[in-house]
Design a protein around this motif. Structure first.
Motif, PDB file in Angstrom:
ATOM      1  N   ALA A 175      15.612   6.608  -1.780  1.00  0.00           N
ATOM      2  CA  ALA A 175      15.922   5.898  -0.322  1.00  0.00           C
ATOM      3  C   ALA A 175      14.772   5.432   0.474  1.00  0.00           C
ATOM      4  CB  ALA A 175      16.562   6.916   0.533  1.00  0.00           C
ATOM      5  N   LEU A 176      13.534   5.990   0.168  1.00  0.00           N
ATOM      6  CA  LEU A 176      12.207   5.799   0.977  1.00  0.00           C
ATOM      7  C   LEU A 176      11.769   4.382   0.383  1.00  0.00           C
ATOM      8  CD1 LEU A 176      10.099   6.380   2.982  1.00  0.00           C
ATOM      9  CD2 LEU A 176       9.065   7.769   1.253  1.00  0.00           C
ATOM     10  N   TYR A 177      11.975   4.214  -0.916  1.00  0.00           N
ATOM     11  CA  TYR A 177      11.569   3.127  -1.433  1.00  0.00           C
ATOM     12  C   TYR A 177      12.173   1.868  -0.908  1.00  0.00           C
ATOM     13  CZ  TYR A 177       8.416   4.382  -5.615  1.00  0.00           C
ATOM     14  OH  TYR A 177       7.652   4.813  -6.498  1.00  0.00           O
ATOM     15  N   ALA A 178      13.545   1.999  -0.734  1.00  0.00           N
ATOM     16  CA  ALA A 178      14.546   0.990   0.016  1.00  0.00           C
ATOM     17  C   ALA A 178      13.977   0.613   1.268  1.00  0.00           C
ATOM     18  CB  ALA A 178      15.722   1.390  -0.107  1.00  0.00           C
ATOM     19  N   LYS A 179      13.560   1.912   2.024  1.00  0.00           N
ATOM     20  CA  LYS A 179      13.257   1.662   3.259  1.00  0.00           C
ATOM     21  C   LYS A 179      12.074   0.939   3.772  1.00  0.00           C
ATOM     22  CE  LYS A 179      13.516   2.405   7.995  1.00  0.00           C
ATOM     23  NZ  LYS A 179      14.680   1.667   8.533  1.00  0.00           N
ATOM     24  N   VAL A 180      11.174   1.214   2.463  1.00  0.00           N
ATOM     25  CA  VAL A 180       9.759   0.363   2.702  1.00  0.00           C
ATOM     26  C   VAL A 180       9.918  -0.903   2.199  1.00  0.00           C
ATOM     27  CG1 VAL A 180       7.369   0.303   1.697  1.00  0.00           C
ATOM     28  CG2 VAL A 180       8.239   2.392   2.214  1.00  0.00           C
ATOM     29  N   ARG A 181      10.864  -1.283   1.434  1.00  0.00           N
ATOM     30  CA  ARG A 181      11.168  -2.661   1.161  1.00  0.00           C
ATOM     31  C   ARG A 181      11.774  -3.542   2.388  1.00  0.00           C
ATOM     32  NH1 ARG A 181      15.201  -3.513  -3.101  1.00  0.00           N
ATOM     33  NH2 ARG A 181      14.500  -5.721  -2.985  1.00  0.00           N
ATOM     34  N   GLU A 182      12.569  -2.865   2.913  1.00  0.00           N
ATOM     35  CA  GLU A 182      13.317  -3.411   4.197  1.00  0.00           C
ATOM     36  C   GLU A 182      12.443  -3.572   5.280  1.00  0.00           C
ATOM     37  OE1 GLU A 182      17.298  -2.770   6.966  1.00  0.00           O
ATOM     38  OE2 GLU A 182      16.828  -1.392   5.327  1.00  0.00           O
ATOM     39  N   SER A 183      11.823  -2.759   5.609  1.00  0.00           N
ATOM     40  CA  SER A 183      11.009  -2.483   6.843  1.00  0.00           C
ATOM     41  C   SER A 183       9.712  -3.426   6.670  1.00  0.00           C
ATOM     42  CB  SER A 183      10.502  -1.373   7.302  1.00  0.00           C
ATOM     43  OG  SER A 183      11.517  -0.164   7.379  1.00  0.00           O
ATOM     44  N   SER A 184       9.130  -3.461   5.400  1.00  0.00           N
ATOM     45  CA  SER A 184       7.780  -4.275   5.338  1.00  0.00           C
ATOM     46  C   SER A 184       8.200  -5.924   5.257  1.00  0.00           C
ATOM     47  CB  SER A 184       7.269  -3.828   4.292  1.00  0.00           C
ATOM     48  OG  SER A 184       7.696  -3.999   2.968  1.00  0.00           O
ATOM     49  N   GLY A 185       9.439  -6.233   5.111  1.00  0.00           N
ATOM     50  CA  GLY A 185       9.843  -7.528   4.702  1.00  0.00           C
ATOM     51  C   GLY A 185       9.556  -8.126   3.339  1.00  0.00           C
ATOM     52  N   LEU A 186       9.353  -7.206   2.529  1.00  0.00           N
ATOM     53  CA  LEU A 186       9.174  -7.671   1.011  1.00  0.00           C
ATOM     54  C   LEU A 186      10.308  -8.189   0.285  1.00  0.00           C
ATOM     55  CD1 LEU A 186       6.805  -4.614  -0.203  1.00  0.00           C
ATOM     56  CD2 LEU A 186       6.383  -7.097  -0.076  1.00  0.00           C
ATOM     57  N   GLU A 239      13.808  -1.799  -9.240  1.00  0.00           N
ATOM     58  CA  GLU A 239      14.176  -1.548 -10.588  1.00  0.00           C
ATOM     59  C   GLU A 239      13.480  -0.850 -11.405  1.00  0.00           C
ATOM     60  OE1 GLU A 239      16.792  -2.765 -11.169  1.00  0.00           O
ATOM     61  OE2 GLU A 239      17.157  -4.592  -9.867  1.00  0.00           O
ATOM     62  N   LEU A 240      11.804  -0.734 -11.152  1.00  0.00           N
ATOM     63  CA  LEU A 240      11.030   0.011 -11.952  1.00  0.00           C
ATOM     64  C   LEU A 240      11.073   1.481 -11.383  1.00  0.00           C
ATOM     65  CD1 LEU A 240       9.094  -0.102 -14.090  1.00  0.00           C
ATOM     66  CD2 LEU A 240       7.163  -0.599 -12.768  1.00  0.00           C
ATOM     67  N   PRO A 241      10.919   1.702 -10.225  1.00  0.00           N
ATOM     68  CA  PRO A 241      11.411   3.309  -9.602  1.00  0.00           C
ATOM     69  C   PRO A 241      12.601   3.876 -10.254  1.00  0.00           C
ATOM     70  CG  PRO A 241      10.477   2.006  -7.700  1.00  0.00           C
ATOM     71  CD  PRO A 241      10.798   1.040  -9.024  1.00  0.00           C
ATOM     72  N   GLU A 242      13.632   3.036 -10.384  1.00  0.00           N
ATOM     73  CA  GLU A 242      14.821   3.697 -10.701  1.00  0.00           C
ATOM     74  C   GLU A 242      15.056   3.765 -12.180  1.00  0.00           C
ATOM     75  OE1 GLU A 242      17.991   0.797  -9.754  1.00  0.00           O
ATOM     76  OE2 GLU A 242      17.940   1.272  -7.458  1.00  0.00           O
ATOM     77  N   GLU A 264       0.707  -1.280  -0.114  1.00  0.00           N
ATOM     78  CA  GLU A 264      -0.125  -0.031  -0.011  1.00  0.00           C
ATOM     79  C   GLU A 264       0.876   1.247  -0.243  1.00  0.00           C
ATOM     80  OE1 GLU A 264      -3.601   1.706  -0.053  1.00  0.00           O
ATOM     81  OE2 GLU A 264      -3.121  -0.071  -0.413  1.00  0.00           O
ATOM     82  N   TYR A 265       1.907   1.173   0.697  1.00  0.00           N
ATOM     83  CA  TYR A 265       2.931   2.279   0.741  1.00  0.00           C
ATOM     84  C   TYR A 265       3.484   2.598  -0.504  1.00  0.00           C
ATOM     85  CZ  TYR A 265       5.474   5.591   3.452  1.00  0.00           C
ATOM     86  OH  TYR A 265       5.907   6.916   4.110  1.00  0.00           O
ATOM     87  N   LEU A 266       3.993   1.260  -1.265  1.00  0.00           N
ATOM     88  CA  LEU A 266       4.581   1.521  -2.578  1.00  0.00           C
ATOM     89  C   LEU A 266       3.784   2.218  -3.704  1.00  0.00           C
ATOM     90  CD1 LEU A 266       6.497  -1.824  -2.702  1.00  0.00           C
ATOM     91  CD2 LEU A 266       7.590   0.376  -2.301  1.00  0.00           C
ATOM     92  N   ARG A 267       2.355   1.816  -3.519  1.00  0.00           N
ATOM     93  CA  ARG A 267       1.339   2.189  -4.556  1.00  0.00           C
ATOM     94  C   ARG A 267       1.210   3.887  -4.377  1.00  0.00           C
ATOM     95  NH1 ARG A 267      -2.323  -0.865  -3.049  1.00  0.00           N
ATOM     96  NH2 ARG A 267      -2.176  -2.479  -4.865  1.00  0.00           N
TER      97      ARG A 267
END
Length: 431
Positions: free
Chosen positions: A145-156, A174-177, A57-60
């Motif tokens: 950097a916020l994308y990376a934080k969401v991936r790590e903290s959510s466990g994705l 990959e897609l945001p970059e 949901e955050y990534l969306r």
């Protein structure tokens, strides 16, 4: 004579009953340990899947913010006014999501810094396009950097399933970059037109590097999505993702082809190709996030079913243990009632003695004493065998006398005339 009723089965003693009950209760220890371990593992997996859904949901919301911020950067570099309404709407949406999930995902601090950076962006484009490039590039880096934080903290980033892992890697890294790189490639094309002819070499190298930054993550997106389709059990993932993937590939290739010759690159055409690539990438990101959320939802449903099975197995084990513990207790209680009846005087009549309820002094029942049993033993009223050789012993009363005079003393009648008439055969004792 009466004897106690014989029990039909051996009554278990108290020690045996207690041991059986303890053994039945002891079965609860391994069952409880197994259930606790299963429940804890299931709960951890459910919590992890729920947290990953929060990350989706955050990534969306970050996807909408990425498009708005890249468009604002391209407009500022090109000297156009910034579309503040679209950027403000995306910021408000991300702020709302961070309020719900920021504490769980530990992203509130990073979002606060990015939010302050976005609010500090000028409403009007700077006079120097290079200054606009620098300002927006720093802001977009915070977004990545916020994308990376969401991936790590959510466990994705640690998802155990192959299809979900490749989907999150494609949509959250990959897609945001690739989208950001497409905007920067178009912006460098605009900046190249402002440089003197002597900087052509530097401009060509910068465009080549920017083009590689677009193509490399785009190729990684393709690889991740194909791997996800090959390793998934979802029926909708392949058709939905691959149809959007083809359009994104074509848009990225068109953008790259327009910038291969820096001298002939048209900023307007490159800008249009950048918009097409970003729109195709945005649509692909929506599909990926939707399919990823479906996979996580199915996983949670499966874990819920496993939890219900575990609870049912525990209830069945409890019922079985209670049954095993109740059987010895019920048997001991029945034995206690049987012993109580025996102590109360309940008995089973044997022989020819008086039965229960016979009044004292009543004549005994049974065959006459003349009917001797085998071996010369005659039953008598008190249940003891009568032996003739013991009748004359001194100090021992003959039981036969009691049998021969059943009528109480004083109640005898005189014999009748017929009875007094002598027998034609003579007296039997005269012989």
């Amino acid at each position: 004579m009466t004897v106690p009723a014989q029990r039909s089965r051996r009554v278990p003693d108290r020690t045996g009953t207690a041991l059986r009950v303890l053994l039945a209760v002891a079965l609860l220890v391994p069952v409880g340990a197994l259930f606790s371990s299963t429940w804890r593992s299931n709960d951890e997996q459910r919590s992890g899947a729920e947290r990953e859904r929060h990350g989706v949901e955050y990534l969306r919301s970050l996807g909408q913010l990425t498009l708005a911020l890249v468009d604002a950067q391209s407009g500022a570099v090109a000297g156009r006014s910034v579309a503040s309404s679209a950027l403000r709407s995306a910021v408000e949406q991300t702020s709302a999501v961070d309020v719900r999930y920021g504490a769980d995902l530990r992203t509130s601090e990073r979002w606060a810094g990015l939010h302050a950076k976005i609010e500090a962006l000028p409403d009007r484009p700077p006079a120097n396009p290079q200054d606009a490039w620098t300002t927006y590039t720093e802001t977009v880096d915070l977004l990545l950097a916020l994308y990376a934080k969401v991936r790590e903290s959510s466990g994705l980033i640690r998802d155990p399933d192959s299809d979900a892992y490749h989907l999150q890697d494609a949509v959250a890294e990959e897609l945001p970059e690739a989208l950001v790189a497409a905007g920067r490639l178009a912006d460098r094309t605009v900046l190249a037109t402002e440089r003197p002819g002597g900087d052509r070499v530097r401009t060509a190298s910068e465009l080549a590097l920017a083009r590689a930054e677009v193509l490399s993550p785009a190729a990684d997106v393709v690889d991740n999505l194909r791997a996800a389709v090959e390793n998934t059990a979802s029926r909708s993932l392949g058709g939905n993702v691959l149809s959007r993937l083809d359009g994104y590939q074509r848009a990225v290739e068109d953008l790259a082809s327009l910038t291969r010759q820096p001298a002939t690159a048209n900023p307007i055409q490159v800008g249009a190709a950048r918009s097409s690539a970003q729109l195709a990438g945005s649509g692909l990101a929506v599909i990926i996030l939707t399919e990823l959320d479906l996979l996580l939802r199915d996983r949670i449903d499966d874990l819920t079913g496993e939890r219900q099975i575990a609870v049912g197995a525990l209830v069945l084990a409890l019922l079985l243990v209670c049954t095993l513990a109740a059987i010895p207790l019920l048997a001991a209680r029945a034995a206690a009632r049987s012993r109580a009846r025996i102590r109360a005087g309940e008995a089973i009549p044997l022989g020819f003695g008086p039965t229960a309820g016979t009044e004292p002094g009543a004549p005994p029942t049974g065959p006459p004493p003349s009917e001797a049993t085998a071996g010369g033993v005659t039953p008598v009223p008190d249940g003891r065998p009568f032996r003739p050789e013991a009748a004359g012993e001194p100090g021992r009363r003959s039981a036969l006398a009691d049998w021969q005079h059943p009528v109480p003393a004083g109640s005898a009648t005189r014999p009748s005339a017929a009875e007094r008439q002598p027998s034609p055969w003579g007296r039997r004792d005269a012989r």
